[in-house]
Design a protein around this motif. Structure first.
Motif, PDB file in Angstrom:
ATOM      1  N   ARG A 721       0.829  -1.199   0.000  1.00  0.00           N
ATOM      2  CA  ARG A 721       0.000   0.000   0.000  1.00  0.00           C
ATOM      3  C   ARG A 721       0.872   1.262   0.000  1.00  0.00           C
ATOM      4  NH1 ARG A 721      -2.187  -3.388   4.315  1.00  0.00           N
ATOM      5  NH2 ARG A 721      -4.247  -4.182   3.735  1.00  0.00           N
ATOM      6  N   ALA A 722       0.314   2.347  -0.511  1.00  0.00           N
ATOM      7  CA  ALA A 722       1.046   3.609  -0.517  1.00  0.00           C
ATOM      8  C   ALA A 722       1.067   4.274   0.854  1.00  0.00           C
ATOM      9  CB  ALA A 722       0.432   4.569  -1.545  1.00  0.00           C
ATOM     10  N   LEU A 723       0.155   3.895   1.736  1.00  0.00           N
ATOM     11  CA  LEU A 723       0.101   4.417   3.103  1.00  0.00           C
ATOM     12  C   LEU A 723      -0.231   3.259   4.026  1.00  0.00           C
ATOM     13  CD1 LEU A 723       0.039   7.243   4.725  1.00  0.00           C
ATOM     14  CD2 LEU A 723      -2.440   6.904   4.728  1.00  0.00           C
ATOM     15  N   SER A 724       0.385   3.274   5.194  1.00  0.00           N
ATOM     16  CA  SER A 724       0.149   2.194   6.147  1.00  0.00           C
ATOM     17  C   SER A 724      -1.298   2.175   6.628  1.00  0.00           C
ATOM     18  CB  SER A 724       1.075   2.345   7.354  1.00  0.00           C
ATOM     19  OG  SER A 724       0.716   1.448   8.377  1.00  0.00           O
ATOM     20  N   ARG A 725      -1.821   0.964   6.772  1.00  0.00           N
ATOM     21  CA  ARG A 725      -3.175   0.797   7.307  1.00  0.00           C
ATOM     22  C   ARG A 725      -3.251   1.238   8.765  1.00  0.00           C
ATOM     23  NH1 ARG A 725      -7.110  -2.959   9.029  1.00  0.00           N
ATOM     24  NH2 ARG A 725      -8.948  -2.948   7.678  1.00  0.00           N
ATOM     25  N   PHE A 726      -2.111   1.406   9.391  1.00  0.00           N
ATOM     26  CA  PHE A 726      -2.052   1.925  10.758  1.00  0.00           C
ATOM     27  C   PHE A 726      -2.820   3.233  10.881  1.00  0.00           C
ATOM     28  CE2 PHE A 726       0.070   5.114  13.403  1.00  0.00           C
ATOM     29  CZ  PHE A 726      -0.025   4.545  14.659  1.00  0.00           C
ATOM     30  N   HIS A 727      -2.774   4.051   9.829  1.00  0.00           N
ATOM     31  CA  HIS A 727      -3.392   5.378   9.890  1.00  0.00           C
ATOM     32  C   HIS A 727      -4.912   5.332   9.737  1.00  0.00           C
ATOM     33  CE1 HIS A 727       0.361   7.509  10.232  1.00  0.00           C
ATOM     34  NE2 HIS A 727       0.853   6.875   9.190  1.00  0.00           N
ATOM     35  N   HIS A 728      -5.471   4.128   9.595  1.00  0.00           N
ATOM     36  CA  HIS A 728      -6.934   4.008   9.603  1.00  0.00           C
ATOM     37  C   HIS A 728      -7.475   4.386  10.978  1.00  0.00           C
ATOM     38  CE1 HIS A 728     -10.935   2.562   8.784  1.00  0.00           C
ATOM     39  NE2 HIS A 728     -10.862   1.664   9.771  1.00  0.00           N
ATOM     40  N   GLU A 729      -6.825   3.903  12.021  1.00  0.00           N
ATOM     41  CA  GLU A 729      -7.256   4.218  13.389  1.00  0.00           C
ATOM     42  C   GLU A 729      -6.394   5.301  14.022  1.00  0.00           C
ATOM     43  OE1 GLU A 729      -7.311   0.607  15.589  1.00  0.00           O
ATOM     44  OE2 GLU A 729      -8.950  -0.279  14.411  1.00  0.00           O
ATOM     45  N   HIS A 730      -5.280   5.634  13.377  1.00  0.00           N
ATOM     46  CA  HIS A 730      -4.370   6.643  13.925  1.00  0.00           C
ATOM     47  C   HIS A 730      -4.030   7.657  12.838  1.00  0.00           C
ATOM     48  CE1 HIS A 730      -3.724   2.896  16.230  1.00  0.00           C
ATOM     49  NE2 HIS A 730      -3.633   3.710  17.273  1.00  0.00           N
ATOM     50  N   PRO A 731      -4.991   8.485  12.428  1.00  0.00           N
ATOM     51  CA  PRO A 731      -4.681   9.478  11.391  1.00  0.00           C
ATOM     52  C   PRO A 731      -3.642  10.477  11.888  1.00  0.00           C
ATOM     53  CG  PRO A 731      -6.825   9.914  12.358  1.00  0.00           C
ATOM     54  CD  PRO A 731      -6.392   8.585  12.893  1.00  0.00           C
ATOM     55  N   TYR A 732      -2.841  10.966  10.943  1.00  0.00           N
ATOM     56  CA  TYR A 732      -1.866  11.997  11.279  1.00  0.00           C
ATOM     57  C   TYR A 732      -2.538  13.352  11.092  1.00  0.00           C
ATOM     58  CZ  TYR A 732       2.355  14.836  11.290  1.00  0.00           C
ATOM     59  OH  TYR A 732       3.300  15.769  11.587  1.00  0.00           O
ATOM     60  N   THR A 733      -2.464  14.196  12.108  1.00  0.00           N
ATOM     61  CA  THR A 733      -3.081  15.522  12.025  1.00  0.00           C
ATOM     62  C   THR A 733      -2.066  16.592  12.392  1.00  0.00           C
ATOM     63  OG1 THR A 733      -3.887  15.367  14.303  1.00  0.00           O
ATOM     64  CG2 THR A 733      -5.389  14.645  12.545  1.00  0.00           C
ATOM     65  N   LEU A 734      -2.234  17.737  11.770  1.00  0.00           N
ATOM     66  CA  LEU A 734      -1.385  18.889  12.041  1.00  0.00           C
ATOM     67  C   LEU A 734      -2.263  20.126  11.950  1.00  0.00           C
ATOM     68  CD1 LEU A 734       1.577  19.869  12.513  1.00  0.00           C
ATOM     69  CD2 LEU A 734       1.725  20.178  10.035  1.00  0.00           C
ATOM     70  N   HIS A 735      -2.237  20.957  12.997  1.00  0.00           N
ATOM     71  CA  HIS A 735      -3.054  22.164  13.024  1.00  0.00           C
ATOM     72  C   HIS A 735      -2.195  23.382  12.724  1.00  0.00           C
ATOM     73  CE1 HIS A 735      -5.570  19.318  15.275  1.00  0.00           C
ATOM     74  NE2 HIS A 735      -6.591  20.057  14.857  1.00  0.00           N
ATOM     75  N   VAL A 736      -2.634  24.149  11.733  1.00  0.00           N
ATOM     76  CA  VAL A 736      -1.920  25.358  11.326  1.00  0.00           C
ATOM     77  C   VAL A 736      -2.930  26.482  11.216  1.00  0.00           C
ATOM     78  CG1 VAL A 736      -0.469  26.452   9.592  1.00  0.00           C
ATOM     79  CG2 VAL A 736      -0.226  24.004  10.037  1.00  0.00           C
ATOM     80  N   ASP A 737      -2.768  27.514  12.043  1.00  0.00           N
ATOM     81  CA  ASP A 737      -3.633  28.699  11.999  1.00  0.00           C
ATOM     82  C   ASP A 737      -5.105  28.318  12.064  1.00  0.00           C
ATOM     83  OD1 ASP A 737      -1.397  30.332  11.796  1.00  0.00           O
ATOM     84  OD2 ASP A 737      -1.427  30.292   9.590  1.00  0.00           O
ATOM     85  N   GLY A 738      -5.439  27.390  12.957  1.00  0.00           N
ATOM     86  CA  GLY A 738      -6.817  27.000  13.169  1.00  0.00           C
ATOM     87  C   GLY A 738      -7.369  26.009  12.159  1.00  0.00           C
ATOM     88  N   THR A 739      -6.548  25.587  11.203  1.00  0.00           N
ATOM     89  CA  THR A 739      -6.997  24.622  10.191  1.00  0.00           C
ATOM     90  C   THR A 739      -6.323  23.276  10.439  1.00  0.00           C
ATOM     91  OG1 THR A 739      -7.287  26.374   8.546  1.00  0.00           O
ATOM     92  CG2 THR A 739      -7.103  24.112   7.722  1.00  0.00           C
ATOM     93  N   GLU A 740      -7.134  22.215  10.400  1.00  0.00           N
ATOM     94  CA  GLU A 740      -6.584  20.874  10.581  1.00  0.00           C
ATOM     95  C   GLU A 740      -6.170  20.298   9.231  1.00  0.00           C
ATOM     96  OE1 GLU A 740      -8.155  17.408  13.206  1.00  0.00           O
ATOM     97  OE2 GLU A 740      -8.889  17.000  11.168  1.00  0.00           O
ATOM     98  N   HIS A 741      -4.935  19.851   9.143  1.00  0.00           N
ATOM     99  CA  HIS A 741      -4.435  19.129   7.982  1.00  0.00           C
ATOM    100  C   HIS A 741      -4.289  17.671   8.404  1.00  0.00           C
ATOM    101  CE1 HIS A 741      -3.467  22.876   5.773  1.00  0.00           C
ATOM    102  NE2 HIS A 741      -3.252  23.342   6.992  1.00  0.00           N
ATOM    103  N   ARG A 742      -4.790  16.775   7.576  1.00  0.00           N
ATOM    104  CA  ARG A 742      -4.976  15.399   8.042  1.00  0.00           C
ATOM    105  C   ARG A 742      -4.588  14.397   6.954  1.00  0.00           C
ATOM    106  NH1 ARG A 742      -9.050  13.178  11.682  1.00  0.00           N
ATOM    107  NH2 ARG A 742      -9.699  11.071  11.065  1.00  0.00           N
TER     108      ARG A 742
END
Length: 903
Positions: A721-742
């Protein structure tokens, strides 16, 4: 040599131009950048499908099951009308990028069934509903649906129910390079008689309306033959005749824009591009020329076909004037001979020990790649400033798309990813195409790689053009790898390698390498940014745009691609140095480049942090902020596996033949331990006294593979897979200036609109990177040998060598296409027609990418381009069933998935 191999030899020697005619007509030219003269680059809106039948194209033509000469002076295609549709079926329909809920998508069923590399024989199948084609429903329903919903496909509308459709099978066979037999077999699959209009259509590409002083050619009805004949007198190719068996009515018009319909202004001529459409569909007779001459013509056949019966239409496009002779006397024998010779040729390519199903997959895979050639015409300077005979383009375009590529002059036959979804070349796609194409036509593969490096393609600064939507986008630098692989494939098949080709591309690739070093290494520390790099939405940000945080990404994938690039160039230089010692100096240079890049991956100069994360045992991108702060983007994605691509082994025999290079290698290892101490060991001999060059040490490799071969992470039943299935239950999130990038695991279509939303790197399986992983594991095994084993799958207790792991991954990838133990083809998903119907189940779609859990095909449905790599995998690894166990059984045995530290 087979007959087809003889033809290839004649073509390459230029003694007979067998490739002058081929499937070089696009499946779609509307909605492309070339045809876009809007102020703000809205190509889909400026030239929609509704305009295509009425507007003369400026750059390229399109058509159904079409062919043309390699400069596209003359075009031929099939048009159809079921007496219910609102328009003539002259070209494929699909949704524009702003219409589909997952971006652009073709909504037709067509299949490339066969083609030889010289196109001496070709076969194409189109499935045409007998009821009205649901244009409006497909548009409105898909526009209404959200990104979390599936697309509405043509089969979902019910128009194929009760088998009420026509199979239109089009075959081409060349008796010689300029004499082409055309056979159209129309089968009524339905339970009742049905009518169909078939209009084989021939026309000149409009080259005379743009104020360039080119002469307008003409075609007319010939009076000198018993069957209806269309006679062409083009100034470029000499006279031609299209012989039409039977008694069709010949209809003539001009390939000129219908300005009255589109823009409400008077036409230059009463005979315009869509006049034949108006005649057939609307009964408007005044639009076709009663003098039976023009620049576009069709033979109008009206068929009434009984239930489950077939009718045949035969034509012949030739430079031979048969006069009153029967032009169809030896037609069937000649066509059958070319069909037999195609089979004879492929028996030398396709392993005969494969099952009938697997052989069919390979045959259609090669056919799709060969049918996807296209004459591609785009002169950016002329496009930007406009043509003398037309209004000037809006001034905004001079500051818009591709304005920095005014040197680009494209007018060649090029391998396309897909002639509907991507009817333009894409640089890194094309590199993968060439590896599979080299199995059937090494000279064409070499020609394609060389073409991308020509002065009228490559930018003066050394950048290779990405694709017409944005030539300045950055694709992974894989052309050196492709050139090296094509060279070795040809050398293995022919017994001798083409050193002149290798030298020619090597010198141009050094220019491109310099561009990368100068433009994409922001701080001069051998850590590369790259940007987009073809992986669309794999990151948390749009990597082609300025980051919302400011600063930039130090990219694990960008840096790894460059390390791979240096090793590819090193391998080429060492091959050339066998006979020309001057290349030893260049080889030394690339060896040093690799050392610096590999060192920087793990230890960036004076800083202690690198792209390798020792705690997690994985490579991550590093986000560098303007104020100097930095932190790893802990996303387990293909970005962290790409470092495995940077691997090469050095054979002791080769080192001994290159003493100057060997001395420099040893000196560097002895005198620069500060750079080499944290790299893969280059002094301890491996299997067979080989040396290993790799970003990842054996210890790092083992840790990375523990993720990659974990079925709860990267490993799917159908590949990596191009992305690990781990991120199904553990999404990566980053908040910048009040906006969530996920970033979260999405094994199917994308739920984001990033890059149009029709491409997804957040969980599906992609063939190009999987192919490189297979190859990289083989290289690691070449050095480490059978003593280096890993668990496969991770946690299963079963161990394999890396060679066995590579073979297993290869078989998992090919199993996407091969029928499983239940007779189902995973690529076809839950579509019952493709799985069960005898008239569909042997038709193989080659999708852009595949569902990470089910293997179902996604994205573009005909991207045989890089998905055609399945042919190479089958050729080298066969089709033995992969040894995966039931998903529930695997889950029950595996330990809990590991979380990255400091998430």
């Amino acid at each position: 040599m087979t007959k087809e191999e003889i033809r290839l030899s004649e073509s390459d020697a230029r003694t007979k131009h067998w490739k002058r005619w081929g499937p070089y007509l696009s499946e779609r030219s509307w909605g492309t950048v070339r045809e876009d003269y809007s102020p703000h680059g809205l190509a889909w809106d400026f030239f929609p499908h509704d305009h295509a039948r009425s507007r003369a194209y400026r750059w390229n033509e399109d058509g159904l099951a079409g062919i043309s000469d390699r400069h596209q002076f003359i075009c031929f295609a099939v048009s159809l009308w079921n007496e219910r549709d609102p328009i003539l079926k002259e070209r494929l329909f699909g949704l524009a990028g702003n219409e589909g809920n997952h971006g652009e998508d073709v909504k037709e069923y067509y299949f490339y069934l066969d083609s030889t590399p010289t196109h001496s024989y070709m076969k194409y199948l189109y499935k045409y509903p007998q009821s009205e084609f649901p244009y409006t429903r497909l548009l409105e329903e898909n526009r209404r649906r959200g990104k979390d919903e599936p697309e509405l496909e043509l089969l979902d509308t019910g128009v194929f129910d009760e088998d009420r459709y026509f199979d239109v099978l089009v075959e081409y066979a060349k008796t010689d390079p300029e004499d082409i037999l055309i056979r159209i077999a129309v089968t009524n699959r339905g339970p009742e008689p049905a009518k169909l209009r078939v209009l084989p259509t021939i026309w000149f590409r409009n080259t005379w309306s743009w104020g360039n002083g080119l002469e307008r050619p003409e075609m007319h009805q010939s009076r000198s033959a018993s069957d209806p004949v269309i006679e062409l007198d083009p100034t470029q190719l000499g006279p031609r005749w299209l012989y039409c068996e039977g008694s069709p009515e010949l209809l003539f018009t001009e390939n000129e824009t219908n300005f009255n319909r589109l823009f409400g202004v008077p036409n230059r001529t009463p005979y315009v591009k869509d006049s034949i459409h108006d005649f057939v569909v609307q009964g408007a007779r005044d639009g076709v020329n009663p003098e039976r001459k023009g620049t576009k013509a069709a033979a109008h056949y009206t068929l009434s076909i009984p239930a489950r019966d077939t009718r045949i239409i035969r034509l012949r496009l030739s430079n031979r004037d048969f006069k009153d002779k029967n032009s169809f006397a030896e037609f069937e024998n000649a066509l059958a001979l070319r069909q037999y010779e195609a089979g004879e040729f492929y028996r030398t390519i396709i392993p005969q020990e494969l099952s009938t199903d697997a052989q069919n997959i390979m045959r259609q895979g090669f056919a799709g790649m060969l049918w996807s050639k296209q004459f591609y015409h785009y002169v950016v300077r002329d496009w930007l400033r406009g043509d003398p005979g037309n209004p000037p383009p809006p001034v905004e375009r001079k500051k818009g798309r591709n304005r920095e590529w005014v040197h680009l002059y494209n007018a060649d036959v090029i391998s396309m990813p897909d002639k509907w979804e991507y009817p333009w070349y894409a640089a890194w796609d094309l590199a993968f195409h060439c590896v599979a194409l080299a199995l059937v036509d090494a000279d064409f593969a070499k020609e394609q790689i060389t073409l991308m490096l020509r002065e009228w393609y490559m930018h003066p600064n050394g950048q290779i053009p990405a694709y017409e939507w944005a030539f300045g986008d950055v694709n992974p630098p894989v052309h050196a790898w492709a050139a090296w692989r094509v060279y070795k494939i040809e050398k293995k098949r022919r017994g001798v390698g083409d050193r002149e080709f290798l030298k020619r591309v090597f010198h141009k690739l050094m220019l491109n390498f310099t561009w990368w070093v100068n433009r994409k290494d922001a701080e001069g520390r051998n850590i590369f940014q790259g940007g987009f790099l073809g992986l669309d939405n794999i990151g948390v940000f749009d990597r082609s745009a300025p980051l919302p945080t400011g600063g930039y990404l130090e990219q694990s994938d960008g840096t790894s691609w460059m390390a791979m690039y240096t090793l590819n160039l090193l391998a080429i230089a060492m091959e050339l140095a066998k006979k020309e010692s001057c290349y030893e100096d260049v080889a030394s240079k690339f060896w040093e480049h690799f050392v610096y890049i590999a060192h920087a991956m793990g230890h960036r100069g004076h800083e202690d942090t690198g792209l390798w994360n020792e705690e997690d045992g994985f490579f991550y991108d590093m986000l560098k902020l303007p104020e100097g702060a930095q932190f790893p983007m802990k996303i387990r994605s293909m970005v962290g596996l790409i470092p495995l691509f940077a691997v090469e082994t050095l054979e002791p025999e080769l080192l001994d033949r290159l003493p100057a290079f060997k001395r420099r290698l040893e000196w560097f290892i002895d005198n620069r331990p500060d750079l080499t101490h944290n790299l893969a060991c280059m002094r301890t001999p491996g299997k067979g006294e080989r040396r290993l060059l790799s970003i990842a040490s054996p210890e790092q490799l083992r840790r990375i593979l523990s993720y990659m071969l974990d079925e709860r992470e990267f490993l799917s039943r159908y590949g990596i897979r191009a992305l690990s299935r781990f991120h199904h239950e553990h999404p990566y999130t980053l908040h910048v200036d009040g906006t969530e990038h996920r970033v979260d695991y999405q094994p199917g279509e994308s739920s984001t609109a990033l890059f149009g939303g029709n491409s997804n790197w957040r969980g599906p399986i992609w063939f190009p990177v999987n192919f490189l992983l297979v190859e990289s594991l083989q290289k690691f095994h070449h050095y480490l040998g059978d003593s280096f084993t890993v668990e496969f799958p991770s946690g299963s207790g079963k161990v394999m060598t890396l060679w066995e792991v590579a073979a297993e991954l290869s078989r998992r990838l090919t199993s996407i296409f091969v029928r499983d133990e239940d007779g189902k083809r995973p690529a076809c998903g839950d579509v019952r027609r493709f799985q069960n119907d005898p008239y569909w189940r042997d038709l193989v779609p080659f999708h852009e990418y595949f569902h990470g859990d089910s293997g179902a095909g996604l994205g573009a449905s005909h991207q045989t381009g890089w998905t055609g790599l399945v042919t190479k995998l089958m050729q080298q690894s066969g089709e033995e069933a992969p040894s995966f166990r039931a998903w529930s059984d695997v889950q029950s045995r595996l330990p809990r998935t590991r979380e990255p530290r400091n998430q």
